[in-house]
Design an enzyme around this catalytic site. Sequence first.
Site, mmCIF file in Angstrom:
data_model
loop_
_atom_site.group_PDB
_atom_site.id
_atom_site.type_symbol
_atom_site.label_atom_id
_atom_site.label_comp_id
_atom_site.label_asym_id
_atom_site.label_seq_id
_atom_site.Cartn_x
_atom_site.Cartn_y
_atom_site.Cartn_z
ATOM 1 N N HIS A 35 38.102 2.209 17.405
ATOM 2 C CA HIS A 35 36.785 1.895 16.824
ATOM 3 C C HIS A 35 35.952 1.042 17.789
ATOM 4 O O HIS A 35 35.253 0.112 17.375
ATOM 5 C CB HIS A 35 36.934 1.179 15.477
ATOM 6 N N ASN B 150 37.260 3.641 6.068
ATOM 7 C CA ASN B 150 36.788 4.792 6.848
ATOM 8 C C ASN B 150 35.918 5.685 5.971
ATOM 9 O O ASN B 150 35.845 5.492 4.768
ATOM 10 C CB ASN B 150 37.988 5.613 7.340
HETATM 11 FE FE1 HDD Z 1 42.371 0.161 11.897
HETATM 12 C C1 HDD Z 1 40.011 -1.314 13.843
HETATM 13 C C2 HDD Z 1 39.897 1.375 9.810
HETATM 14 C C3 HDD Z 1 44.722 1.889 10.082
HETATM 15 C C4 HDD Z 1 44.797 -1.334 13.659
HETATM 16 N N1 HDD Z 1 40.352 0.078 11.857
HETATM 17 C C5 HDD Z 1 39.560 -0.602 12.737
HETATM 18 C C6 HDD Z 1 38.190 -0.502 12.339
HETATM 19 C C7 HDD Z 1 38.161 0.267 11.217
HETATM 20 C C8 HDD Z 1 39.523 0.618 10.902
HETATM 21 C C9 HDD Z 1 36.937 0.659 10.424
HETATM 22 C C10 HDD Z 1 37.014 -1.114 13.061
HETATM 23 C C11 HDD Z 1 36.662 -2.459 12.512
HETATM 24 C C12 HDD Z 1 35.429 -2.995 13.203
HETATM 25 O O1 HDD Z 1 34.349 -2.435 12.965
HETATM 26 O O2 HDD Z 1 35.566 -3.941 13.962
HETATM 27 N N2 HDD Z 1 42.319 1.447 10.329
HETATM 28 C C13 HDD Z 1 41.218 1.722 9.544
HETATM 29 C C14 HDD Z 1 41.647 2.448 8.368
HETATM 30 C C15 HDD Z 1 42.993 2.613 8.455
HETATM 31 C C16 HDD Z 1 43.422 1.967 9.676
HETATM 32 C C17 HDD Z 1 40.721 2.906 7.251
HETATM 33 C C18 HDD Z 1 43.944 3.281 7.503
HETATM 34 C C19 HDD Z 1 43.792 3.340 6.244
HETATM 35 N N3 HDD Z 1 44.378 0.292 11.892
HETATM 36 C C20 HDD Z 1 45.168 1.028 11.051
HETATM 37 C C21 HDD Z 1 46.568 0.735 11.298
HETATM 38 C C22 HDD Z 1 46.596 -0.198 12.307
HETATM 39 C C23 HDD Z 1 45.205 -0.455 12.661
HETATM 40 C C24 HDD Z 1 47.736 1.347 10.553
HETATM 41 C C25 HDD Z 1 47.749 -0.872 12.984
HETATM 42 C C26 HDD Z 1 48.937 -0.974 12.515
HETATM 43 N N4 HDD Z 1 42.386 -1.030 13.520
HETATM 44 C C27 HDD Z 1 43.522 -1.572 14.051
HETATM 45 C C28 HDD Z 1 43.244 -2.572 15.145
HETATM 46 C C29 HDD Z 1 41.684 -2.568 15.192
HETATM 47 C C30 HDD Z 1 41.315 -1.552 14.135
HETATM 48 C C31 HDD Z 1 43.978 -2.357 16.396
HETATM 49 C C32 HDD Z 1 41.020 -2.370 16.537
HETATM 50 C C33 HDD Z 1 39.935 -3.393 16.642
HETATM 51 C C34 HDD Z 1 40.127 -4.256 15.513
HETATM 52 O O3 HDD Z 1 41.205 -3.832 14.783
HETATM 53 O O4 HDD Z 1 39.474 -5.232 15.231
HETATM 54 O O5 HDD Z 1 43.762 -3.804 14.825
#
Ligand code: HDD
Length: 763
Positions: A128, A201
């Site tokens: 993202h 999402n």
């Molecule tokens: Fe995630 C970012 C949505 C599963 C680890 N995720 C991130 C963002 C969104 C989502 C909208 C951007 C947030 C922003 O605007 O800063 N992610 C989801 C949804 C998931 C999901 C709807 C499942 C239902 N994500 C998911 C899992 C993991 C992550 C299973 C790790 C185990 N997601 C992350 C992250 C991020 C991220 C690596 C990258 C940047 C951040 O968090 O701030 O931690």
Amino acid sequence: LNEMCAGMKYNPMKSSEYGEKNADKIPEGTHLPPPSRLPTASSLSEMNHNPKVGTNAKQGHNATNESLDRVRVDDTGCVLTTNQGVKIATNQHTLRAGARGPMLMEDFIMREKITHFDHERIPERVVHARGSAAHGYFESYESLTQYTKAAPFKVKGKKTPVFVRFSTASGERGSKDTARDVRGFAVKFYTDEGNWDLVGNNIPVFFIQDAIKFPDVIHALKPEPHHNMPQASSAHDTFWDFVSLMPESTHMVLWQMSDRAIPRSYRTMQGFGVHTFRLVNEAGEACLVKFHWIPKLGTHSLVWEEAVKIAGADTDFHRRDLWEAIEAGEYPEYELGLQIFTEEQAASWSFDVLDSTKLIPEELVPLKIVGRLVLDRNPDNFFAETEQVAFCTAQIIPGIDFTNDPLLGGRIHSYVDTQLTRLGGPNFHEIPINAAIAQVHNNNRDGFHRQEINRGRVNYEPNSIAGGCPFQAGSGQGFSTIKKRLAHKEAESHDNVRIHPEKFAEHYAQARLFYESQTPVEKAHIADAFRFELSKVTVPAIRERMISSLLNVSPKLAERVAKDLGFEKLPEPMPKAAEAPAKPEIVVSPMLSLGARPGDGSIRMRKIAILVDDGVEGKSISKLVTTLAAAGAIPRLVGSRLRTYKGAGGENFIADATMENSPGFMFDALVLPDGVSALKALEKDLHTQDFVRDQYWHFKPILAFGASKALLTAAQISPNLPDGSIDPGLILAEASEYDDAITKFILAVAQHRHFGRERDQNV
Ligand code: HDD
């Protein structure tokens, strides 16, 4: 001080820390009115004249929680200074030993400027990375205290400030907006009981069931590691290799191949919290909940060819759209829908509500609409706000609680963890955009870039020296985790296991549900998307594996994709993990079709091209512009060049855009004015033909007056649909029929797309 410390002879809370009987009744921390540990007014009188030292902080107050205005900067009328506030005489030259001599190390002004510049970038988000955000508020339609004590839902009409970031998941920070991808829909509620982040999402399910697979799915989706290609695209070997070996991804992949993955605008897509969460009321009673955001403008998407073309013409298509709508005062609005249900209901269903690859059909649990989200302010600074905002699923407030969803469990860890690298340390909560508006008082201290200046000697609890402050809130007002997470029988075993419950093994019923709930055109687009993506896969075995997986969703879909990919015979269906899955409750859910939510019927913020050339019929153009603008649309005069054109009656028109800088696919609808002399040249012009053809084949409304119909003929467009009926999105009229024509056109624009033109609806 001694008197006060002596007032706390022992720690009376100690006994309440042991034994299950006490778990429900956490007492408020012992505290006495604190002594004034701050300097007295008289000792401060000298200092108070010094703005740097400031006045005495109000007792019990944390000023970092105040409005963002405290950090907004406006340079109007100001002199350029260094970071230290030293006025800079010249910003044009480095200090040198003589006009032609070497630069001098002592030039602290140049060195500070270059050093700051050298360190301007921070790591992008691991997923993202590309996003756009806006400020706004959430307004509650009713009190939900029956279900939850969460601050935003306490009273009808309550407004809670929010910051919302939309994003693409796979592309890098500078990638395109219109990639085929899931979109992020992350909402930070600044409630008066702390920050609550709902990080969702635009697709209600996810690729995987367990967080431990997240690095795998993201590695497979992102550009391949050896050559870092392709950018912002799932159409490559590693992605399809992974998902074809992970049948639980099938449901999400069906959504991803649908037009949901290429939204027309952030303003026209749904948002979903995805996981099952809990609502908890004052009495400690809990129910289960899924969160849905529903755009007031309806759900609308691009078509694939259009998305590809837009990516070339304007990589910022969605960012620009969001920004311009807010600047124009057309505030994007979404309603919050809750699916509220009980443990008992959940236990009776064929699927597990802890499995994030499953949704709950609205026909099974209808949405309760409880409030609206309005985005009414663009950020002042992209980096300070949109880039530095840190969403963390761990950030919840009293009244909301987690469930045992194994995907959510991993997220609770991952988001906080990733910010430590991305934002450079544990104080990212102090960055103004992340700071709570609720008061923050604790003994967390130090670390890189600390902003708070904590006063006093005490940074531990319990204490008697600061009168016990800050003291624990107790279960009366503090966050307490709900005691029982699951009433399900399976959860009663406390063996430590690395396994999923049996219902998680069923991978196809909801993929089939989604597919069978689509219109013929939506099905055709899904089939086309599979064809395109799999045609980019270079390993035949991966293509074959995907077809065998699709055979478990819909043999018709699988056959069509296989045929399009040149398969001579179909592979065997993929063996299923679930031997005897329970019968699904719902097999078709009309609410899963994009068309189920057409919106409020308005044409506000729709971009409408009016083609102009010398000799066009001028009177109708002015009338058109006025009528369309009055309906809230954005009419634009588009010519071959950015110049003044002369209408048939001698009127002057200045083109707002050209066919070159704003091609046909950038508009939502097209008007071809009358004017024989103008049309002669345009008819032969290939740019014009492409402009008109793109509009038509992207299913957009076209209004053609009088002789301009010749342009349709030149672009090989017929007013008849493949089924023989007349195309309601193609309005042909004479000047005398102007009023009737414009009414029909506005209706056609409100419908957005006219999919009756799709020739291939046989899936
Ligand atoms: Fe995630 C970012 C949505 C599963 C680890 N995720 C991130 C963002 C969104 C989502 C909208 C951007 C947030 C922003 O605007 O800063 N992610 C989801 C949804 C998931 C999901 C709807 C499942 C239902 N994500 C998911 C899992 C993991 C992550 C299973 C790790 C185990 N997601 C992350 C992250 C991020 C991220 C690596 C990258 C940047 C951040 O968090 O701030 O931690």
